[in-house]
Design a protein around this motif. Sequence first.
Motif, PDB file in Angstrom:
ATOM      1  N   LYS A   1       0.852  -1.187   0.000  1.00  0.00           N
ATOM      2  CA  LYS A   1       0.000   0.000   0.000  1.00  0.00           C
ATOM      3  C   LYS A   1       0.886   1.235   0.000  1.00  0.00           C
ATOM      4  O   LYS A   1       1.818   1.313   0.793  1.00  0.00           O
ATOM      5  CB  LYS A   1      -0.904   0.010   1.236  1.00  0.00           C
ATOM      6  N   THR A   2       0.582   2.149  -0.895  1.00  0.00           N
ATOM      7  CA  THR A   2       1.327   3.408  -0.955  1.00  0.00           C
ATOM      8  C   THR A   2       0.593   4.413  -0.093  1.00  0.00           C
ATOM      9  O   THR A   2      -0.447   4.926  -0.487  1.00  0.00           O
ATOM     10  CB  THR A   2       1.406   3.905  -2.412  1.00  0.00           C
ATOM     11  N   LEU A   3       1.098   4.638   1.119  1.00  0.00           N
ATOM     12  CA  LEU A   3       0.374   5.472   2.071  1.00  0.00           C
ATOM     13  C   LEU A   3       1.306   6.459   2.765  1.00  0.00           C
ATOM     14  O   LEU A   3       2.130   6.055   3.585  1.00  0.00           O
ATOM     15  CB  LEU A   3      -0.298   4.584   3.137  1.00  0.00           C
ATOM     16  N   PRO A   4       1.181   7.730   2.465  1.00  0.00           N
ATOM     17  CA  PRO A   4       1.934   8.725   3.249  1.00  0.00           C
ATOM     18  C   PRO A   4       1.558   8.577   4.721  1.00  0.00           C
ATOM     19  O   PRO A   4       0.432   8.169   5.043  1.00  0.00           O
ATOM     20  CB  PRO A   4       1.424  10.057   2.689  1.00  0.00           C
TER      21      PRO A   4
ATOM     22  N   LYS B   1       0.622  10.382   6.928  1.00  0.00           N
ATOM     23  CA  LYS B   1      -0.600  11.092   7.321  1.00  0.00           C
ATOM     24  C   LYS B   1      -1.849  10.209   7.181  1.00  0.00           C
ATOM     25  O   LYS B   1      -2.800  10.351   7.915  1.00  0.00           O
ATOM     26  CB  LYS B   1      -0.739  12.333   6.429  1.00  0.00           C
ATOM     27  N   VAL B   2      -1.822   9.319   6.205  1.00  0.00           N
ATOM     28  CA  VAL B   2      -2.983   8.451   5.992  1.00  0.00           C
ATOM     29  C   VAL B   2      -2.676   6.977   6.297  1.00  0.00           C
ATOM     30  O   VAL B   2      -3.469   6.101   5.992  1.00  0.00           O
ATOM     31  CB  VAL B   2      -3.530   8.582   4.548  1.00  0.00           C
TER      32      VAL B   2
ATOM     33  N   LYS C   1      -3.006   4.500   8.574  1.00  0.00           N
ATOM     34  CA  LYS C   1      -3.710   4.182   9.820  1.00  0.00           C
ATOM     35  C   LYS C   1      -3.315   2.771  10.272  1.00  0.00           C
ATOM     36  O   LYS C   1      -2.872   1.961   9.466  1.00  0.00           O
ATOM     37  CB  LYS C   1      -5.210   4.313   9.599  1.00  0.00           C
TER      38      LYS C   1
ATOM     39  N   SER D   1      -4.471  -0.222   8.230  1.00  0.00           N
ATOM     40  CA  SER D   1      -3.754  -0.509   6.973  1.00  0.00           C
ATOM     41  C   SER D   1      -2.421  -1.189   7.260  1.00  0.00           C
ATOM     42  O   SER D   1      -2.015  -2.125   6.566  1.00  0.00           O
ATOM     43  CB  SER D   1      -3.488   0.782   6.202  1.00  0.00           C
TER      44      SER D   1
ATOM     45  N   PRO E   1       8.934   8.308  -0.327  1.00  0.00           N
ATOM     46  CA  PRO E   1       7.722   8.833   0.302  1.00  0.00           C
ATOM     47  C   PRO E   1       6.566   7.837   0.181  1.00  0.00           C
ATOM     48  O   PRO E   1       6.458   7.141  -0.831  1.00  0.00           O
ATOM     49  CB  PRO E   1       7.417  10.103  -0.516  1.00  0.00           C
ATOM     50  N   ALA E   2       5.780   7.759   1.214  1.00  0.00           N
ATOM     51  CA  ALA E   2       4.550   6.952   1.229  1.00  0.00           C
ATOM     52  C   ALA E   2       4.786   5.444   1.296  1.00  0.00           C
ATOM     53  O   ALA E   2       3.870   4.664   1.102  1.00  0.00           O
ATOM     54  CB  ALA E   2       3.681   7.278   0.016  1.00  0.00           C
TER      55      ALA E   2
ATOM     56  N   THR F   1      -1.695   3.878 -15.155  1.00  0.00           N
ATOM     57  CA  THR F   1      -2.268   5.072 -14.527  1.00  0.00           C
ATOM     58  C   THR F   1      -1.234   6.205 -14.465  1.00  0.00           C
ATOM     59  O   THR F   1      -1.552   7.308 -14.064  1.00  0.00           O
ATOM     60  CB  THR F   1      -2.748   4.777 -13.084  1.00  0.00           C
ATOM     61  N   LEU F   2       0.002   5.902 -14.856  1.00  0.00           N
ATOM     62  CA  LEU F   2       1.068   6.902 -14.744  1.00  0.00           C
ATOM     63  C   LEU F   2       1.289   7.659 -16.054  1.00  0.00           C
ATOM     64  O   LEU F   2       1.068   7.105 -17.134  1.00  0.00           O
ATOM     65  CB  LEU F   2       2.393   6.222 -14.360  1.00  0.00           C
TER      66      LEU F   2
END
Lengths: 253, 77
Positions: free
Chosen positions: A95-98, A100-101, A103, A106, A151-152, A200-201
């Motif tokens: 999961k790509t999660l900064p 801040k998100v 939790k 996850s 990052p993330a 998607t990139l």
Amino acid sequence: MNFCDLTGKNILVTGASSGLGRATSVLVSKLNGRVCLIGRNEAALDETLSMMEGAGHIIISIDLCDYSRYDWLFGAVTAEFGMLHGLVHFAGVRKTLPVKVLKTESLKQMLEINLNAFLELVRYFTRKHVPDPEGAAIVAVSSVSALRGAPAMTGYACTKAALDGAVRSLACEMAPRKIRVNSIAPGHVETEMNVAVKNTLSVEAYNQIIQTHPLGTGQPTDVANLVAFLLSDEARWITGTTIFIDGGFMARS
Amino acid sequence: MEARFINMLCEVLERDLPIDFDDSLDELQEWDSLAALSLISMVDEEYGINIGSKDFENINTVGDIYKCIQTKLDHRQ
């Protein structure tokens, strides 16, 4: 005997329904090994099986986060195969999660499949009468993310770094029983999942990924070759290490 | 859905001031690449849809992000 011949070896591969797990299962079968394909999606496992050579492979569709089923799983595999020679844990979640998100829920999901499932599989795989006393090999699938920050990726990196740490101690603990334990750390490989991400990139964003790999991105078969080698007797003196397979990603500063 | 989206964006940006659909992302002081990544992750977790950098080529305002999510949700149905 051919180099990396896996004749007579019974190998468990989790995450065998796609990507690296599928490529490894196919290669192991070509090297005359017998594979127990483990995954959640039975139709996808059937597809992997249809790509394999040889006979005697089995499919077990199971949710690897349901640890209560491992007793049944290993009972079923050993009843069919007898003693086991290899375990490769490809199943995992990224999961790509900064932060801040990121939790705890996850993080828990990633830990459950990436780390806890691996350790639980090892616990059952190393039980008396399960591995061949002549020797067996365990391969955990780590990532370059365990050592290179991005990052993330904090949560995912934690789970992969934990795997690498586990591999070192497991190798020491299992060496007297001739069970080798290693991890591999792939860079960006063009699996079905990553091709979906690529779509998607923007071209620019994807080129940035390629540029971080001096040899370009990898193919699932590149990783399968390394795993097959680690499972083979030719790797008999390799344990407790993490091998990077990353097209030179880690060579860059 | 609109309120949920705005709440999500406020959480990502940690913004005290109100956010409007017409607000340009470039003019939001808190908007940067990490905020974009945080929003992409939150949208994935909340709605199970993927916004990629290709989508962002056509996104200029807060409302554009919302429209993008809405379009992807509609296509899924």
